[in-house]
Every structure is written in structure tokens, then in C-alpha cells.
Design a protein around this motif. Structure first.
Motif, PDB file in Angstrom:
ATOM      1  N   LYS A  13      -9.148  20.885 -10.482  1.00 33.62           N
ATOM      2  CA  LYS A  13      -8.333  19.782 -10.997  1.00 33.62           C
ATOM      3  C   LYS A  13      -9.071  18.454 -10.933  1.00 33.62           C
ATOM      4  CE  LYS A  13      -4.039  17.289 -10.081  1.00 33.62           C
ATOM      5  NZ  LYS A  13      -2.660  17.384  -9.661  1.00 33.62           N
ATOM      6  N   GLY A  71      -4.463  15.289 -15.182  1.00 33.63           N
ATOM      7  CA  GLY A  71      -3.231  15.907 -15.669  1.00 33.63           C
ATOM      8  C   GLY A  71      -3.429  17.186 -16.474  1.00 33.63           C
ATOM      9  N   ASP A 100      -2.841  20.138 -14.356  1.00 35.22           N
ATOM     10  CA  ASP A 100      -1.428  20.383 -14.033  1.00 35.22           C
ATOM     11  C   ASP A 100      -0.738  21.117 -15.176  1.00 35.22           C
ATOM     12  OD1 ASP A 100      -2.161  18.819 -11.922  1.00 35.22           O
ATOM     13  OD2 ASP A 100      -0.507  17.422 -12.042  1.00 35.22           O
ATOM     14  N   ARG A 126      -6.786   8.040 -11.342  1.00 35.12           N
ATOM     15  CA  ARG A 126      -8.214   7.875 -11.576  1.00 35.12           C
ATOM     16  C   ARG A 126      -8.458   6.375 -11.676  1.00 35.12           C
ATOM     17  NH1 ARG A 126      -9.673   9.285 -16.431  1.00 35.12           N
ATOM     18  NH2 ARG A 126      -7.576   9.502 -17.251  1.00 35.12           N
ATOM     19  N   GLY A 165     -11.042   8.761  -3.069  1.00 32.80           N
ATOM     20  CA  GLY A 165     -11.359  10.185  -3.178  1.00 32.80           C
ATOM     21  C   GLY A 165     -10.195  10.936  -3.776  1.00 32.80           C
TER      22      GLY A 165
HETATM   23  P1  ADP Z   1      -4.701  11.565 -15.983  1.00 32.03           P
HETATM   24  O1  ADP Z   1      -4.644  12.951 -16.533  1.00 32.03           O
HETATM   25  O2  ADP Z   1      -4.977  10.501 -17.000  1.00 32.03           O
HETATM   26  O3  ADP Z   1      -5.610  11.446 -14.815  1.00 32.03           O
HETATM   27  P2  ADP Z   1      -1.924  12.013 -15.192  1.00 32.03           P
HETATM   28  O4  ADP Z   1      -0.912  11.117 -14.554  1.00 32.03           O
HETATM   29  O5  ADP Z   1      -1.502  12.731 -16.420  1.00 32.03           O
HETATM   30  O6  ADP Z   1      -3.246  11.164 -15.429  1.00 32.03           O
HETATM   31  O7  ADP Z   1      -2.331  13.139 -14.143  1.00 32.03           O
HETATM   32  C1  ADP Z   1      -3.089  12.876 -13.026  1.00 32.03           C
HETATM   33  C2  ADP Z   1      -2.950  14.034 -12.057  1.00 32.03           C
HETATM   34  O8  ADP Z   1      -4.019  13.997 -11.135  1.00 32.03           O
HETATM   35  C3  ADP Z   1      -1.685  13.944 -11.226  1.00 32.03           C
HETATM   36  O9  ADP Z   1      -1.286  15.225 -10.796  1.00 32.03           O
HETATM   37  C4  ADP Z   1      -2.179  13.120 -10.021  1.00 32.03           C
HETATM   38  O10 ADP Z   1      -1.370  13.294  -8.891  1.00 32.03           O
HETATM   39  C5  ADP Z   1      -3.547  13.693  -9.826  1.00 32.03           C
HETATM   40  N1  ADP Z   1      -4.497  12.768  -9.196  1.00 32.03           N
HETATM   41  C6  ADP Z   1      -5.170  11.742  -9.781  1.00 32.03           C
HETATM   42  N2  ADP Z   1      -5.993  11.157  -8.893  1.00 32.03           N
HETATM   43  C7  ADP Z   1      -5.835  11.826  -7.726  1.00 32.03           C
HETATM   44  C8  ADP Z   1      -6.408  11.689  -6.427  1.00 32.03           C
HETATM   45  N3  ADP Z   1      -7.321  10.756  -6.162  1.00 32.03           N
HETATM   46  N4  ADP Z   1      -6.014  12.549  -5.454  1.00 32.03           N
HETATM   47  C9  ADP Z   1      -5.074  13.502  -5.720  1.00 32.03           C
HETATM   48  N5  ADP Z   1      -4.495  13.678  -6.925  1.00 32.03           N
HETATM   49  C10 ADP Z   1      -4.873  12.859  -7.914  1.00 32.03           C
END
Ligand code: ADP
Length: 473
Positions: free
Chosen positions: A15, A18, A21, A301, A355
């Protein structure tokens, strides 16, 4: 109906954002509605093979990448519990046995990313040609799988669907990269105005159907918002346009009632545990803020697009008034440095974890009062959906999926705070209003109830995908 879902990242195996997910939850939702789903992704070095019971599947092969013959081995993970979804993994240690998915530890993209994802797609084509995979629908996601619609165009009885999770990332490639692709497709590629090629635009050109992850973002793309002219002409060439289907969430995994990553579970009808999670979050991050002071969470991010510039314009005023902030994220070193500077100045009230940390992400969703997501562009966004489920009130810019999923508060109505246009002053006003409602404990309580009652499970959206898959029959 057989669906093969191809994605560069799939939770819980790999991962970065998103996409993982969605790739990790939509296929299971489709499977529950009677379709047969197989998911295929690369086997990265960071995938925990033992934990996920991933084993070699006795399938090996080779693909031609330019003039080189590159071998692959297929692994699979046995379905667990009631979920019959099959997960397949493409292994080639030279290309994928690295900790990062797209980038190295310094955040730098791997120089051979085009080669890695061309290889991944050619392996999928090979598996289909060998009838090891027999999809009726090949569901591709983002530019990493954007050449598959063209690669599979001549295969009878196969339809391709392409989902745009983010239009900002095109997967540009050069003439030298193009030489790695099969000769038969090279002259079908259209150069962009930058004298390179775009895997994303090829997907929009060649797929049987294209959708994106919210109706709002679909409208924005078709209206040409943040889209260059060349891309817009390709979008407009599609008579069927781009369909918008709002992402759902895995309500077994992102559910405060069942979440085993939380110190304390809670539900819409018994929310006592929420405050305990807030206390645990403050303690974990060694914040000295009062447990009754407003706590703002952010999981993101670190990229300009997520709206950090807007946050930085007013955050110090809210800190001065006693609010606390928790940031979790990695990415742009400049944004990370700005957060580090704030951390140095306000160590008792502000925390920044630089991180990726899945467990902390769940605790932030559960323990914060507000979730800050002032993205400039947001195709769907998942964190605001998780926030609503966890009774953590989102503050969002009205764009893409944020505008489709969060309803502006007004006495007795709404689920969050939605501002527009994308300006720091508008975010500030939105936070100020949110803090006023936070101080009115009865109104605040009702707002949390409304947020937690919203249903963002896949049930509705999976049906829309099935309609799309069957629209040709
Ligand atoms: P994107 O796909 O643009 O990054 P989204 O909100 O659609 O944004 O999905 C981001 C996913 O990644 C979510 O499940 C979020 O909790 C997870 N996520 C992003 N950054 C982190 C991080 N540093 N640590 C844990 N989970 C993260």
C-alpha cells in the motif's frame, strides 16, 4: 462473470495510497454480489509472504521486454474466511524485490519504473494468452496498468474497464521505453505535446469503459479542470465520457466497533471509547494538550495537492488558541521540513510522524476531533470517509470526492465542514466555524451521530461497477 482486477498496489499486501484500499476491498464486494474476482499485483520485497500465506503457484513463464527475455513466477494467496477472492502476485526479484512500491527510501522514484510496470502488464497479457487467467472483464487501474486495454484489444470476448484513481499521474514514457513494448502496439501509441507518451491517456483511448472514483471528479475532468488541452481532447473523444462511481470502504477493517488496531472500540450508540482513544493518541505522541482541547488529525501523502500550504497559513493562530494537531505522512521533503519546524516550536501541541504507519493512522482516525483534508484536487479521498465512520469531523475543500461525501454543517444538518474556493482564508473560516460547533456540546454530539450513521460501504458502488461490466451484454 470473471473479473481480473489489475493494480500496482493491493491492501493489505502492499500500500502507498488509496488505490491499494480500493484494490483490496472492491473485488471482495463484487465477489459477495456473485461475480468471480481475481486480483493481480506485483510481489514486492515488502510483502509479508508468511503472514499472508503467499505461496508459489507452480506457474512460470517469460515475456519479451524489448530484446530481453524476462522470466516470471506466479504466487498466490489462499482465500481466507468467507472471501473467495483470489489474489495473484507476479514475481521477478530483479524488478520487484525492493522495499518500496514506486520509490526508494529517500522518496526518489525508481529509474526503471516504466520497465517494471510494462513487465507486469506483459505478464498479465501472457497469463491471459495462456488461458491461466480468463477474464470477461479486465479491470485496470491507473497508469501502471494503462497499456493493458491496448495490449488486449484484439482478444475476443474480453472487455477492458479502466479506473482513474488520480489523473495527475500519467506514467509518461519515452521512445526508448516504447521500444520495450511489443512491436504490434508501438505504432498505435499517440505522442503527447511533450514528445513522450502517456500510459493514462492510452488507457482512456483504448478501454471499453472509463470511470473515475467520484461523480464530482468525473465532472471536473470532463469540464477540463486541471486537465491540459491534449488530454482533454482525448477525454472528449470518448462518446460515453467518464463515469463517476464513488469509492466505498471496507467496513470490516475501517470500523471503530471492530477495529483491533484501537486501544478501545466504540460505536455510534456508545461513543465512550472515542475519548479514550483521544487520550491514548495524545499519550502515544507525548502531547501535553488538554484532552478536552480540539484535536485536528491529518493522514496524507505529503504533496502540494493535499492543501498543506493552506494549513500552514493559519495553523499557528489555532495553536496559539490551544488547539492540538497530529500529522502523519511522508513525501515532499519541503513539506516535511515545514512540519518539523512547527514541531520544534510547538512540541506540546503538535506531533508529526514522518513515515507510513497503519496502526497510527487508525488511532488518529479514532482519537481526533477533526480531520483536516483541504486538498486542492481529490479524486475521491478515503480518509474523509474513514473519518465520518469514526465520528471525526472532516474539514474539506469542495472538490472531487470530498464534495460528494461531506455535507456542510448547518444547525441540525450536515456531516462536516466544506469550504470553497480553495483559499487559505476560506479554510480558516471553516475551522473557526467548526470550533464554534465543537464548543456547543449538544450540537457537536448530534453532528458526530450524523457522521457516523452515514453508509459508505461498497454495497451501492459495487452495484454500479456491475452495471458497467454488464452494460455491453
Ligand atoms: P491518496 O490515494 O491520494 O494518497 P486517499 O485518501 O484516497 O489519498 O488514500 C490514502 C490512503 O493511504 C488512506 O488509506 C490513508 O489512511 C493511507 N495513508 C496515507 N498516508 C499514510 C501514512 N503516512 N501512514 C499510514 N497510512 C497512510
Amino acid at each position: 462473470m470473471n473479473i481480473v482486477f489489475a493494480a500496482a498496489e493491493v491492501a493489505p499486501f502492499s500500500k502507498a495510497g488509496g488505490l491499494a484500499d480500493v484494490a483490496g476491498s472492491l473485488p471482495s464486494a463484487l465477489q459477495r454480489q456473485g461475480l468471480s474476482c481475481q486480483v493481480i499485483s506485483p510481489l514486492y520485497g515488502s510483502v509479508d509472504r508468511v503472514h499472508h500465506r503467499i505461496e508459489a503457484a507452480d506457474i512460470k513463464g517469460k515475456v519479451l521486454l524489448g530484446k530481453k527475455t524476462v522470466p516470471y513466477v506466479i504466487f498466490h494467496s489462499k482465500p481466507s474466511g468467507e472471501d473467495e477472492t483470489q489474489y495473484w502476485f507476479v514475481s521477478n526479484p530483479t524488478l520487484f524485490d525492493r522495499d518500496g512500491i514506486y520509490t526508494d527510501a529517500t522518496g526518489e522514484g525508481y529509474a526503471d519504473n516504466n520497465q517494471r510496470f510494462f513487465f507486469f502488464q506483459l505478464v498479465i497479457l501472457d497469463l491471459i494468452s495462456r488461458k491461466i487467467l480468463s477474464p470477461d472483464i479486465l479491470h485496470c487501474n491507473d497508469h501502471h496498468t494503462g497499456l493493458l486495454p491496448l495490449l488486449t484489444k484484439s482478444l475476443p470476448q474480453l472487455r477492458s474497464v479502466f479506473t482513474i484513481h488520480n489523473f495527475l499521474y500519467h506514467g509518461h514514457f519515452s521512445d526508448a521505453d516504447k521500444a520495450l513494448l511489443p512491436e504490434g502496439i508501438r505504432n498505435k501509441l499517440t505522442p503527447t505535446q511533450w514528445d513522450n507518451y502517456s500510459a493514462l491517456l492510452e488507457a482512456i483511448t483504448w478501454s471499453d469503459a472509463v470511470n473515475t472514483v467520484s461523480p464530482g471528479y468525473a465532472r471536473e475532468l470532463m469540464a477540463g479542470e486541471n486537465v491540459d488541452e491534449h488530454s482533454l481532447s482525448i477525454i472528449r473523444n470518448r462518446p460515453d465520457g467518464i463515469l463517476g462511481i464513488l469509492n466505498g470502504i471496507d467496513v470490516n477493517y475501517w470500523n471503530p466497533e471492530l477495529d483491533d488496531l484501537l486501544p478501545c472500540n466504540y460505536s455510534p450508540t456508545d461513543r465512550h471509547g472515542k475519548k479514550k482513544n483521544k487520550r491514548a493518541l495524545l499519550e502515544k505522541l507525548e502531547l501535553q494538550a488538554d484532552v478536552d482541547a480540539p484535536l485536528f488529525g491529518s493522514i496524507s501523502r505529503l504533496v502540494e495537492n493535499k492543501g498543506f500550504a493552506l494549513i500552514f497559513e493559519s495553523i499557528e493562530d489555532f495553536l496559539a488558541d490551544g488547539a492540538a494537531f497530529v500529522f502523519l505522512g511522508s513525501g515532499d521533503p519541503v513539506i516535511a521540513m515545514q512540519l518539523q519546524d512547527l514541531l520544534k516550536k510547538y512540541p506540546a501541541q503538535l506531533a508529526f510522524y514522518d513515515g507510513f504507519n497503519e496502526k497510527l493512522a487508525h488511532l488518529i482516525e479514532a482519537g481526533s476531533d477533526f480531520f483536516l483534508m483541504p486538498s486542492r484536487v481529490e479524486p475521491c479521498g478515503l480518509n474523509q470517509l474513514y473519518s465520518l465512520q469514526y465520528g471525526t469531523i472532516p474539514i474539506v475543500n469542495k472538490t472531487g470526492g470530498l464534495g460528494d461525501s461531506v455535507e456542510q454543517w448547518s444547525a441540525g444538518q450536515g456531516t462536516g465542514f466544506v469550504f470553497e474556493p480553495y483559499l487559505a482564508i476560506e479554510l480558516r473560516k471553516s475551522i473557526e466555524l467548526a470550533l464554534k460547533v465543537f464548543d456547543d456540546k449538544e450540537e457537536w454530539d448530534r453532528l458526530i451521530s450524523r457522521a457516523m450513521e452515514k453508509d459508505f460501504s461498497w454495497a451501492v458502488s459495487a452495484k454500479q461497477y456491475i452495471e458497467l461490466y454488464t452494460s455491453w451484454k
